[in-house]
Design a protein around this motif. Structure first.
Motif, short mmCIF file in Angstrom:
data_model
loop_
_atom_site.label_atom_id
_atom_site.label_comp_id
_atom_site.label_asym_id
_atom_site.label_seq_id
_atom_site.Cartn_x
_atom_site.Cartn_y
_atom_site.Cartn_z
N GLN A 3 -7.09 0.39 -0.29
CA GLN A 3 -6.73 -0.42 0.87
C GLN A 3 -6.21 -1.80 0.50
N LEU A 4 -6.69 -2.34 -0.61
CA LEU A 4 -6.19 -3.65 -1.03
C LEU A 4 -4.72 -3.55 -1.43
N ASP A 5 -4.38 -2.52 -2.19
CA ASP A 5 -2.98 -2.34 -2.59
C ASP A 5 -2.09 -2.10 -1.37
N LEU A 6 -2.58 -1.30 -0.42
CA LEU A 6 -1.80 -1.03 0.78
C LEU A 6 -1.64 -2.30 1.62
N LEU A 7 -2.70 -3.07 1.73
CA LEU A 7 -2.64 -4.32 2.50
C LEU A 7 -1.62 -5.28 1.91
N LYS A 8 -1.49 -5.29 0.59
CA LYS A 8 -0.54 -6.19 -0.07
C LYS A 8 0.91 -5.86 0.30
N LYS A 9 1.15 -4.64 0.80
CA LYS A 9 2.50 -4.26 1.23
C LYS A 9 2.88 -4.94 2.55
N PHE A 10 1.87 -5.31 3.34
CA PHE A 10 2.11 -5.88 4.67
C PHE A 10 1.88 -7.39 4.72
N THR A 11 1.02 -7.88 3.83
CA THR A 11 0.46 -9.23 3.95
C THR A 11 0.27 -9.83 2.56
N LYS A 12 0.51 -11.13 2.42
CA LYS A 12 0.19 -11.81 1.16
C LYS A 12 -1.31 -12.07 1.11
N SER A 225 -12.01 -16.47 6.87
CA SER A 225 -13.42 -16.40 7.27
C SER A 225 -13.74 -15.03 7.88
N PHE A 226 -13.66 -13.99 7.04
CA PHE A 226 -13.91 -12.63 7.53
C PHE A 226 -15.34 -12.19 7.27
N ARG A 227 -15.86 -11.36 8.17
CA ARG A 227 -17.21 -10.85 8.03
C ARG A 227 -17.25 -9.40 7.54
N ASN A 228 -16.12 -8.68 7.67
CA ASN A 228 -16.08 -7.28 7.27
C ASN A 228 -14.62 -6.86 7.08
N ILE A 229 -14.41 -5.72 6.45
CA ILE A 229 -13.03 -5.30 6.18
C ILE A 229 -12.32 -4.82 7.44
N GLN A 230 -13.08 -4.44 8.48
CA GLN A 230 -12.43 -4.02 9.72
C GLN A 230 -11.66 -5.18 10.36
N GLN A 231 -12.23 -6.37 10.32
CA GLN A 231 -11.51 -7.53 10.83
C GLN A 231 -10.22 -7.76 10.04
N ILE A 232 -10.29 -7.58 8.74
CA ILE A 232 -9.12 -7.77 7.88
C ILE A 232 -8.04 -6.75 8.21
N LEU A 233 -8.42 -5.49 8.26
CA LEU A 233 -7.44 -4.44 8.51
C LEU A 233 -6.84 -4.55 9.91
#
Length: 316
Positions: A3-12, A225-233
């Motif tokens: 998920q980190l690699d995939l997230l990097k495709k959308f967001t810095k 200031s995230f509490r979980n990965i769901q907020q990030i995604l």
């Protein structure tokens, strides 16, 4: 692909830490620091070198005892920033003393001092973001600093009024605090077991993102200031996201696929007339959560700055 690699495709991706090992491991674009993170870093034996160097610097500069404490604190902030810059291609965010948050001129002077200290060590101001609390005074300070090529990260951002004023001042970057917004609503028993598309912290960034992109503001939005990965995604596609090492690790260990959530519009609208100071203060103060969390954040960062100075007071 995790998920980190995939997230990097959308967001810095930005590392919300002063821990060098984590930065090496997760390879973020940028990194952010604050007094709390600086304190954590200085508690590591490996970083005693930075304390000793800061003490030597302060003694060489001389002055009253308080001057030495301030100079030592500024030096360790800059030296840790320089060390972090060795491992990232982008920006390091270095925070101005939160106790200056209601004094525009002092924020400008402190920001220029920090930038000069970086430049004395061969680091271009183009790689440094000065972190300021999102008060009216700091927003105006950032507007002035940008005229000298000093870019700012406006942090402790909780209200839409803060976000709008930052965009209208052409601030370089803002950091809306998703998790702290969520914490307040939870503490007031105003939410329970909600889906993440109803998370008030996530919704606040959705609103800012839509407003900025619709009116073609250039200010960068960096969820924080995230509490979980769901907020990030839920904020995938945001310009930047600054994430703690604990959550970076969880993203790196998770292979579940997700879709981009934030997508800029194709059409733009003319921006509204900028807020005046009194309009800003009124709008911000309509948001009880934002008033509480901004005040609390400034106080706590101020306390950590004092704790940092106490470390040096025993040694200088």
């Amino acid at each position: 692909m995790n998920q980190l690699d995939l997230l990097k495709k959308f967001t810095k991706i930005v590392a919300d830490t002063s821990d060098i090992d984590s930065i090496r491991k997760y390879k973020p674009e940028d990194a952010t620091t604050n007094p709390s993170l600086i304190l954590q870093a200085l508690n590591l034996d490996a970083n005693q070198y930075f304390i000793n160097k800061a003490i030597r610097y302060a003694k060489k500069k001389g002055g009253l005892n308080q001057d030495k404490l301030i100079n030592a604190s500024d030096k360790v902030l800059v030296d840790l920033g320089i060390e972090i810059l060795k491992y990232i291609p982008g920006y390091i965010s270095s925070e101005v003393d939160a106790r200056l948050s209601f004094n525009q001129e002092k924020c400008i002077l402190k920001a220029k001092k920090i930038i000069n200290m970086y430049e004395e060590e061969g680091i271009s101001r183009k790689r440094v973001l000065i972190k300021l609390a999102s008060t009216w005074e700091c927003i105006k300070a950032a507007e002035e600093l940008q005229k000298d090529g000093i870019f700012c990260n406006l942090t402790l951002l909780f209200s839409f009024a803060q976000a709008r004023a930052c965009a209208e001042a052409n601030v370089f970057l803002i950091s809306p605090f998703v998790g702290r917004i969520y914490d307040w609503y939870k503490s007031q028993n105003l939410i329970s077991n909600l889906s993440f598309d109803k998370d008030p912290g996530v919704i606040s960034v959705y609103k800012i993102y839509e407003f900025y992109k619709k009116h073609n503001y250039k200010t960068i939005i960096m969820g924080a200031s995230f509490r979980n990965i769901q907020q990030i995604l839920s904020l995938s596609g945001c310009d930047r996201l600054t994430i703690s090492p604990i959550l970076l690790k969880k993203l790196a260990l998770n292979n579940e696929i997700f879709d981009r959530k934030l997508i800029p519009p194709n059409k733009f609208k003319v921006p509204p007339i900028p807020l005046t100071e009194d309009e800003f203060r009124w709008e911000h103060n309509q948001d009880e959560m934002a008033v509480h969390k901004l005040s609390e954040g400034i106080r706590n960062f101020g306390k950590d700055q004092i704790l940092l100075e106490k470390i040096f007071s025993r040694l200088i």
